[in-house]
Scaffold this active site. Structure first.
Site, PDB file in Angstrom:
ATOM      1  N   THR A   1       0.634  -0.981   0.170  1.00 22.78           N
ATOM      2  CA  THR A   1       0.100   0.013   0.146  1.00 22.78           C
ATOM      3  C   THR A   1       0.331   0.726  -0.748  1.00 22.78           C
ATOM      4  OG1 THR A   1      -1.219  -1.008   1.502  1.00 22.78           O
ATOM      5  CG2 THR A   1      -1.952   1.018   1.667  1.00 22.78           C
TER       6      THR A   1
ATOM      7  N   TYR B   1       5.996 -11.887   4.401  1.00 23.89           N
ATOM      8  CA  TYR B   1       5.490 -10.566   3.773  1.00 23.89           C
ATOM      9  C   TYR B   1       5.115 -11.639   2.478  1.00 23.89           C
ATOM     10  CZ  TYR B   1       2.836  -6.925   1.114  1.00 23.89           C
ATOM     11  OH  TYR B   1       1.853  -6.419   0.451  1.00 23.89           O
TER      12      TYR B   1
ATOM     13  N   LYS C   1       3.150 -12.661   7.778  1.00 26.56           N
ATOM     14  CA  LYS C   1       1.996 -12.074   7.102  1.00 26.56           C
ATOM     15  C   LYS C   1       1.146 -13.155   5.972  1.00 26.56           C
ATOM     16  CE  LYS C   1       0.763  -7.365   5.059  1.00 26.56           C
ATOM     17  NZ  LYS C   1       0.085  -8.021   3.990  1.00 26.56           N
TER      18      LYS C   1
END
Lengths: 300, 300
Positions: free
Chosen positions: A46, A133, A161
């Site tokens: 993001t 991630y 994550k």
């Protein structure tokens, strides 16, 4: 340090005329700190980390740590080349980050041993906790549970994550438990995919790595606190209320363009804050976003 | 300028200790010039453009133009951010490149309009001819024929580098003809995927954008010249002789790691010349590469 449990908010890194919009970025981070999210992860997907130069990333990390006050800041350090990842980690450490988020970006497809070596190089380069991630949509890497296990046993790995969990609560709980069974106890599991945030926390995830929290922290905090208090029905209900938002995310191939439109509408970022070639939403889609926000009482 | 027809050879950009191995790179380019390939494309996927810094890329472009003598040099300019692409184009132009190769790299998936705008920005930024580089394996972009057409009509687009063609000759010819029918006549079509080189030229492609030619130009030139002379059977036969090489490419998920092993074995690059996290082949696989080269008489 382990990654703080609860809500980790992922702000945008707004650009203006193809340069870091420092004022907007500082404003976003301060806003998250004021809402007392549990941690702030800057330069996630993001936060457009993949599009920014090393200098822009280092600058953003410094600004974020300063603006976040007491709230721990985690910094995304992914890059295509191992030496660039290590440079980003060093920069994050110098900025005062409390952890780093590492996605195995790919151009040439990578095998498991190559990915493992990347994470080994990362943890050996710095005392900062590293968050694995897993974002198959952007990295095109498919993590198996076995690869989670091999990476999670490296000293320095603090958290994983994971992408969204199955919609069925029993399946979601089994999914999280199966990952938990192959990783050390000190490694936390965090869910991403905002539509799965409540479901992930209810299924036993420790953290919600949340895109929407980076721009609209309040509703994400309400969901997180309800789940942390064991009020699962309340968390689910609050998440279900946001269904029109989750639908917009799905419709626009992910959350990025929608949260950028929200931030622009709310005045948290200037117009066209995404890095080209990524376009913001078209006018009609922006109108629909505004409508949904108003419907949900999130327009102010 | 249009892109020269015939054989465009894609050399590696060898690294040594994570820095550009200038001597090895110059040696590779000189070797291609000495073999009189029709053009040399540096910083393609084989040239690891995606992993290199702007400074490394600019330096490599300058070295290549100097080492290539009379042979035109094309430079890969892809990057995730439009402004970085434009900077690479300016650097390629300053280096004396005769064209640029542009793949739409992605982190966030891109829509057709976003990709079109990227190419528009590229052609508007420079008089250099732009080659549309369609490499779905690394960019995860799926080009439709319609998108080819929309981009090819931009002034400045000189060529389309397509992935491998169907194995069946009639299907291959129909495939190339179908693309040709939607693009301007001045835009050439080049085939890539080395196992498809001969088949692509026979099917009507103007250029073979060749990985193997960057390291072993002779056999690729023989195939190309046979196809250019209309000796289709001879071109097919020469390509079929290299089948053990094409099998190694397929087995190792692409050509890169195999050609790096070949270059290292032939002394054209030092050991471990690929950018980490990309690993070279394991010892057993290198032994198999050596065996195949010896079998094919390509080991010296």
């Amino acid at each position: 340090m382990t990654v703080p449990a609860g809500l980790s908010a992922f702000p945008l890194t707004p650009l203006r005329d193809d340069a870091l919009d420092e004022g907007a970025f500082i404003g976003l981070v301060r806003r998250l700190a004021a809402h007392a999210v549990d941690s702030i992860t800057v330069l996630g997907s993001t936060g457009s980390y993949a599009y920014l130069t090393a200098a822009e990333r280092s600058r953003a990390a410094h600004l974020a740590v300063e603006a976040a006050g007491e709230v721990p800041v985690i910094v995304g350090v992914g890059a295509l080349r191992t030496s660039q990842v290590l440079a980003h980690i060093a920069d994050a450490e110098a900025a005062g980050a409390r952890g780093v988020l590492l996605a195995p970006m790919t151009y040439q497809p990578l095998g498991d041993d190559e990915i493992l070596d990347l994470f080994r190089a990362a943890v050996e380069s710095s005392p900062l906790p590293v968050i694995l991630y897993d974002n198959p949509r952007t990295t095109h890497v498919t993590f198996t549970r076995d690869l989670y296990a091999r990476i999670a046993e490296l000293p320095g790995i603090a958290s994983i994550k994971i992408p969204g969990v199955p919609a069925d609560p029993a399946e979601a709980a089994a999914h999280v438990a199966a990952i938990r069974s192959v990783i050390p106890a000190h490694v936390s599991i965090g869910v991403s995919g905002d539509a799965s945030g409540a479901a992930g926390l209810i299924a036993g995830c420790d953290v919600w790595y949340s895109v929407i929290a980076g721009t609209l922290p309040r509703p994400a905090l309400e969901i997180t606190r309800a789940a942390q208090q064991g009020r699962d029905d309340r968390a689910s209900e609050l998440s279900a209320r946001l269904e029109p938002l989750w639908q917009l995310f799905a419709q626009h191939g992910g959350s990025l363009r929608v949260v950028a439109a929200i931030a622009e509408q709310r005045g948290l970022a200037g117009p066209d804050c995404l890095p080209l070639p990524v376009h913001g939403l078209a006018a009609a889609d922006r109108a629909r976003v505004a409508e949904v926000l108003a419907q949900l009482g999130l327009d102010r």
